[in-house]
Design a protein around this motif. Structure first.
Motif, PDB file in Angstrom:
ATOM      1  N   ASN A 162     -66.978 -36.006 -17.316  1.00 33.10           N
ATOM      2  CA  ASN A 162     -67.427 -35.690 -15.958  1.00 33.10           C
ATOM      3  C   ASN A 162     -67.710 -36.954 -15.150  1.00 33.10           C
ATOM      4  OD1 ASN A 162     -67.997 -32.533 -15.739  1.00 33.10           O
ATOM      5  ND2 ASN A 162     -68.438 -33.197 -17.833  1.00 33.10           N
ATOM      6  N   GLY A 163     -66.812 -37.934 -15.279  1.00 33.64           N
ATOM      7  CA  GLY A 163     -66.889 -39.136 -14.454  1.00 33.64           C
ATOM      8  C   GLY A 163     -68.073 -40.013 -14.759  1.00 33.64           C
ATOM      9  N   ASN A 164     -68.399 -40.137 -16.038  1.00 32.55           N
ATOM     10  CA  ASN A 164     -69.527 -40.973 -16.464  1.00 32.55           C
ATOM     11  C   ASN A 164     -70.838 -40.511 -15.840  1.00 32.55           C
ATOM     12  OD1 ASN A 164     -70.505 -43.058 -18.105  1.00 32.55           O
ATOM     13  ND2 ASN A 164     -70.518 -44.515 -16.409  1.00 32.55           N
ATOM     14  N   ASN A 165     -70.939 -39.199 -15.641  1.00 30.30           N
ATOM     15  CA  ASN A 165     -72.154 -38.594 -15.095  1.00 30.30           C
ATOM     16  C   ASN A 165     -73.171 -38.443 -16.219  1.00 30.30           C
ATOM     17  OD1 ASN A 165     -73.944 -37.325 -13.393  1.00 30.30           O
ATOM     18  ND2 ASN A 165     -72.535 -35.706 -12.763  1.00 30.30           N
ATOM     19  N   ASN A 166     -74.436 -38.619 -15.899  1.00 29.16           N
ATOM     20  CA  ASN A 166     -75.491 -38.557 -16.901  1.00 29.16           C
ATOM     21  C   ASN A 166     -75.964 -37.122 -17.085  1.00 29.16           C
ATOM     22  OD1 ASN A 166     -77.579 -39.310 -18.692  1.00 29.16           O
ATOM     23  ND2 ASN A 166     -79.031 -39.432 -16.998  1.00 29.16           N
ATOM     24  N   ILE A 167     -75.725 -36.545 -18.262  1.00 25.56           N
ATOM     25  CA  ILE A 167     -76.207 -35.186 -18.521  1.00 25.56           C
ATOM     26  C   ILE A 167     -77.623 -35.252 -19.060  1.00 25.56           C
ATOM     27  CG2 ILE A 167     -75.333 -34.980 -20.913  1.00 25.56           C
ATOM     28  CD1 ILE A 167     -74.550 -32.054 -20.073  1.00 25.56           C
ATOM     29  N   MET A 168     -78.463 -34.336 -18.584  1.00 27.21           N
ATOM     30  CA  MET A 168     -79.869 -34.335 -18.956  1.00 27.21           C
ATOM     31  C   MET A 168     -80.231 -33.059 -19.714  1.00 27.21           C
ATOM     32  SD  MET A 168     -81.721 -36.012 -15.619  1.00 27.21           S
ATOM     33  CE  MET A 168     -81.515 -34.561 -14.599  1.00 27.21           C
ATOM     34  N   ILE A 178     -78.035 -30.110 -17.590  1.00 28.08           N
ATOM     35  CA  ILE A 178     -77.629 -30.274 -16.201  1.00 28.08           C
ATOM     36  C   ILE A 178     -77.264 -31.733 -15.931  1.00 28.08           C
ATOM     37  CG2 ILE A 178     -80.046 -30.557 -15.521  1.00 28.08           C
ATOM     38  CD1 ILE A 178     -79.358 -29.283 -12.831  1.00 28.08           C
ATOM     39  N   PHE A 179     -76.253 -31.944 -15.084  1.00 25.09           N
ATOM     40  CA  PHE A 179     -75.866 -33.308 -14.745  1.00 25.09           C
ATOM     41  C   PHE A 179     -76.812 -33.877 -13.701  1.00 25.09           C
ATOM     42  CE2 PHE A 179     -71.795 -31.844 -16.511  1.00 25.09           C
ATOM     43  CZ  PHE A 179     -71.578 -32.884 -17.414  1.00 25.09           C
ATOM     44  N   GLN A 180     -77.156 -35.136 -13.888  1.00 27.41           N
ATOM     45  CA  GLN A 180     -78.078 -35.796 -12.959  1.00 27.41           C
ATOM     46  C   GLN A 180     -77.488 -35.901 -11.557  1.00 27.41           C
ATOM     47  OE1 GLN A 180     -79.047 -39.910 -13.937  1.00 27.41           O
ATOM     48  NE2 GLN A 180     -81.122 -39.606 -13.218  1.00 27.41           N
ATOM     49  N   ASN A 181     -76.210 -36.236 -11.468  1.00 24.44           N
ATOM     50  CA  ASN A 181     -75.550 -36.379 -10.167  1.00 24.44           C
ATOM     51  C   ASN A 181     -74.775 -35.093  -9.875  1.00 24.44           C
ATOM     52  OD1 ASN A 181     -74.471 -37.325  -7.815  1.00 24.44           O
ATOM     53  ND2 ASN A 181     -72.967 -38.667  -8.785  1.00 24.44           N
ATOM     54  N   GLN A 182     -75.295 -34.284  -8.991  1.00 23.60           N
ATOM     55  CA  GLN A 182     -74.697 -32.998  -8.669  1.00 23.60           C
ATOM     56  C   GLN A 182     -73.491 -33.159  -7.735  1.00 23.60           C
ATOM     57  OE1 GLN A 182     -75.904 -29.561  -9.718  1.00 23.60           O
ATOM     58  NE2 GLN A 182     -76.340 -31.105 -11.297  1.00 23.60           N
ATOM     59  N   LYS A 183     -72.459 -32.351  -7.978  1.00 23.87           N
ATOM     60  CA  LYS A 183     -71.240 -32.427  -7.170  1.00 23.87           C
ATOM     61  C   LYS A 183     -71.322 -31.559  -5.917  1.00 23.87           C
ATOM     62  CE  LYS A 183     -68.379 -33.311 -11.259  1.00 23.87           C
ATOM     63  NZ  LYS A 183     -67.278 -32.799 -12.121  1.00 23.87           N
ATOM     64  N   ASP A 184     -72.182 -30.556  -5.939  1.00 26.19           N
ATOM     65  CA  ASP A 184     -72.370 -29.662  -4.805  1.00 26.19           C
ATOM     66  C   ASP A 184     -73.820 -29.798  -4.332  1.00 26.19           C
ATOM     67  OD1 ASP A 184     -73.274 -27.062  -3.528  1.00 26.19           O
ATOM     68  OD2 ASP A 184     -71.130 -26.608  -3.732  1.00 26.19           O
ATOM     69  N   GLN A 185     -73.998 -30.232  -3.084  1.00 29.72           N
ATOM     70  CA  GLN A 185     -75.340 -30.534  -2.586  1.00 29.72           C
ATOM     71  C   GLN A 185     -76.255 -29.309  -2.586  1.00 29.72           C
ATOM     72  OE1 GLN A 185     -75.396 -32.281   1.328  1.00 29.72           O
ATOM     73  NE2 GLN A 185     -77.493 -32.997   1.118  1.00 29.72           N
ATOM     74  N   ILE A 231     -80.758 -26.239  -5.087  1.00 34.04           N
ATOM     75  CA  ILE A 231     -81.308 -25.006  -5.645  1.00 34.04           C
ATOM     76  C   ILE A 231     -81.717 -25.197  -7.105  1.00 34.04           C
ATOM     77  CG2 ILE A 231     -80.723 -22.644  -6.341  1.00 34.04           C
ATOM     78  CD1 ILE A 231     -78.977 -22.532  -3.781  1.00 34.04           C
ATOM     79  N   LEU A 232     -80.847 -25.834  -7.897  1.00 36.27           N
ATOM     80  CA  LEU A 232     -81.158 -26.035  -9.312  1.00 36.27           C
ATOM     81  C   LEU A 232     -82.397 -26.901  -9.489  1.00 36.27           C
ATOM     82  CD1 LEU A 232     -77.590 -26.460 -10.816  1.00 36.27           C
ATOM     83  CD2 LEU A 232     -79.271 -24.735 -11.489  1.00 36.27           C
ATOM     84  N   LYS A 233     -82.528 -27.919  -8.649  1.00 42.20           N
ATOM     85  CA  LYS A 233     -83.701 -28.797  -8.738  1.00 42.20           C
ATOM     86  C   LYS A 233     -84.980 -28.016  -8.410  1.00 42.20           C
ATOM     87  CE  LYS A 233     -85.316 -33.355  -7.205  1.00 42.20           C
ATOM     88  NZ  LYS A 233     -84.947 -34.562  -6.411  1.00 42.20           N
ATOM     89  N   GLU A 234     -84.920 -27.224  -7.340  1.00 42.79           N
ATOM     90  CA  GLU A 234     -86.078 -26.417  -6.955  1.00 42.79           C
ATOM     91  C   GLU A 234     -86.400 -25.376  -8.027  1.00 42.79           C
ATOM     92  OE1 GLU A 234     -85.019 -24.788  -3.188  1.00 42.79           O
ATOM     93  OE2 GLU A 234     -85.627 -26.570  -2.057  1.00 42.79           O
ATOM     94  N   PHE A 235     -85.353 -24.742  -8.558  1.00 44.60           N
ATOM     95  CA  PHE A 235     -85.571 -23.725  -9.582  1.00 44.60           C
ATOM     96  C   PHE A 235     -86.239 -24.322 -10.814  1.00 44.60           C
ATOM     97  CE2 PHE A 235     -84.054 -22.051 -13.632  1.00 44.60           C
ATOM     98  CZ  PHE A 235     -84.695 -20.815 -13.619  1.00 44.60           C
ATOM     99  N   LEU A 236     -85.738 -25.457 -11.283  1.00 46.62           N
ATOM    100  CA  LEU A 236     -86.294 -26.052 -12.499  1.00 46.62           C
ATOM    101  C   LEU A 236     -87.760 -26.437 -12.313  1.00 46.62           C
ATOM    102  CD1 LEU A 236     -83.263 -28.233 -13.655  1.00 46.62           C
ATOM    103  CD2 LEU A 236     -84.239 -26.275 -14.869  1.00 46.62           C
ATOM    104  N   ASN A 237     -88.096 -26.996 -11.156  1.00 44.77           N
ATOM    105  CA  ASN A 237     -89.502 -27.323 -10.884  1.00 44.77           C
ATOM    106  C   ASN A 237     -90.365 -26.071 -10.896  1.00 44.77           C
ATOM    107  OD1 ASN A 237     -90.217 -30.130 -10.519  1.00 44.77           O
ATOM    108  ND2 ASN A 237     -88.769 -30.174  -8.827  1.00 44.77           N
ATOM    109  N   THR A 242     -85.183 -36.846 -10.704  1.00 41.88           N
ATOM    110  CA  THR A 242     -84.046 -37.766 -10.591  1.00 41.88           C
ATOM    111  C   THR A 242     -82.732 -37.075 -10.274  1.00 41.88           C
ATOM    112  OG1 THR A 242     -83.437 -37.719 -12.938  1.00 41.88           O
ATOM    113  CG2 THR A 242     -85.191 -39.262 -12.299  1.00 41.88           C
ATOM    114  N   ILE A 243     -82.712 -35.735 -10.270  1.00 44.80           N
ATOM    115  CA  ILE A 243     -81.479 -35.009  -9.923  1.00 44.80           C
ATOM    116  C   ILE A 243     -81.095 -35.355  -8.488  1.00 44.80           C
ATOM    117  CG2 ILE A 243     -80.412 -32.737  -9.624  1.00 44.80           C
ATOM    118  CD1 ILE A 243     -82.338 -31.689 -11.777  1.00 44.80           C
ATOM    119  N   ASN A 244     -79.825 -35.731  -8.266  1.00 46.25           N
ATOM    120  CA  ASN A 244     -79.405 -36.213  -6.959  1.00 46.25           C
ATOM    121  C   ASN A 244     -78.018 -35.697  -6.588  1.00 46.25           C
ATOM    122  OD1 ASN A 244     -77.225 -38.422  -7.623  1.00 46.25           O
ATOM    123  ND2 ASN A 244     -78.916 -38.764  -9.076  1.00 46.25           N
TER     124      ASN A 244
END
Length: 354
Positions: free
Chosen positions: A99-105, A296-303, A308-314, A346-348
């Motif tokens: 996934n393009g050297n994306n950091n999975i968390m 989940i990948f740290q660098n999201q491809k869809d803003q 939503i995923l960041k808000e949901f996880l919190n 750190t999700i961005n």
């Protein structure tokens, strides 16, 4: 009944989601996830309740097992995966590279446990099992329920002279990973011969698919024993064993003893939050406990999906924890919530904060 109602509502929600296209449809953002079976009842509740808070967000989750969750997030066919065991270094490298050297968390959500559930018609109470007894049963060395290793740990209990039927998971399973991680810590011989993995060839017994499959086998087969997630044993009103911990204490699996296993281990939790808490060394800690993770990948491809995923996880690791308790899942200790929120922060999207 409450749990059945929640799952049915979730199923109806997923049917409606399946009729929509991927991404957004009429202002609704559809997020797809897949993975572990253990947290499915809780995730169904969470996704249903979160949709009430954010009607423009619909989260669809397929309960296919931890191995499937790791595979699908790696292949990029879902927006998040789920696993009852943290991803290995090799799995993380494969996912990052694909996934393009994306950091999975690995984000812990609640604490689960594996219990030894059994069907002994003559015995109605929970029995004690030493670590040696558990290893030897699943190795095929202990063959009968009245073996001295079991009988000596259960004074006053009349155990039958009956052959033990071992039941295990046949699919790639986080439950199997957690259980074999415990077995590997309890026995160097098990570690050398069989090891720790999501998919292990057990030397004896019968296999079933999913926690549901093993639960069904144990219910059907007299004198059987199997390993399932705690919630499945509770839901099906099955007996389960008190398991010996490293201090020699027989501990009953409960919300308190699961959380205790995390509390006594939190000082050793690494920055990436991937931690085994099986055989945790502390009074009252249940020894076959584990976090369950959202991947989940740290660098999201869809803003929008990332937001939503960041808000949901919190929300899930804070407000959602009481719902976890209500459904029989052990909540994260406050110290772990703090660490988890730091990672979620750190999700961005394309390197920019969400």
């Amino acid at each position: 009944m409450k749990l059945i109602y929640v799952v049915l509502l979730s199923a109806l929600l997923m049917v409606s989601c399946g009729k929509k296209n991927q991404g957004t449809d009429g202002g609704t953002t559809l997020i797809n996830g897949a993975g572990a079976t253990f947290p499915y009842p809780l995730y169904s509740k969470w996704f249903f309740e979160y949709h009430k808070l954010n009607p423009n967000a619909t989260i669809n989750y397929q309960s296919i097992g931890s191995g499937g969750g790791v595979r699908q997030i790696t292949e990029g066919t879902v927006d998040f995966g789920a696993s009852d065991s943290p991803m290995s270094d090799a799995e993380m490298k494969k996912a990052n590279d694909a996934n393009g050297n994306n950091n999975i968390m690995n984000i812990p959500t609640v604490i689960g446990s594996v219990v030894l559930t059994y069907n002994i018609p003559e015995v109605k109470q929970n029995i004690n099992l030493t670590q040696k007894a558990i290893v030897d049963i699943f190795s095929g060395k202990i063959k009968k329920w009245n073996d001295p290793e079991i009988a000596n740990a259960n004074p006053g209990v009349t155990l039958p002279d009956k052959e033990i039927i071992v039941c295990y998971r046949t699919d790639g399973s986080g439950t199997t990973y957690v259980f074999t991680d415990f077995l590997s810590k309890a026995s160097e011989e098990w570690k050398a011969q069989h090891g720790t993995a999501k998919d292990v060839r057990f030397p004896v017994g019968q296999g079933g698919k999913g926690n549901e499959g093993v639960t069904g086998l144990v219910k059907q087969l007299a004198y059987s024993i199997g390993y399932v997630e705690y919630v499945y044993a509770i839901q099906n009103k099955l007996n389960y064993a008190n398991v010996q911990n490293p201090g020699g204490e027989f501990v009953t699996p409960s919300l308190e003893s699961l959380t205790k296993a995390a509390e006594v281990s939190v000082a050793q939790m690494p920055d990436d939050l991937r931690q085994s808490i099986t055989n945790a060394n502390g009074a009252g800690a249940y020894p076959i406990s584990s976090y369950t993770y959202i991947l989940i990948f740290q660098n999201q491809k869809d803003q929008m999906k990332g937001k939503i995923l960041k808000e949901f996880l919190n929300w899930a690791v804070t407000s959602g924890q009481q719902m976890a308790v209500d459904l029989g899942y052990a909540p994260l200790p406050s110290s772990v919530v703090e660490k988890t929120q730091g990672k979620i922060k750190t999700i961005n999207f394309n390197g920019q904060p969400l």
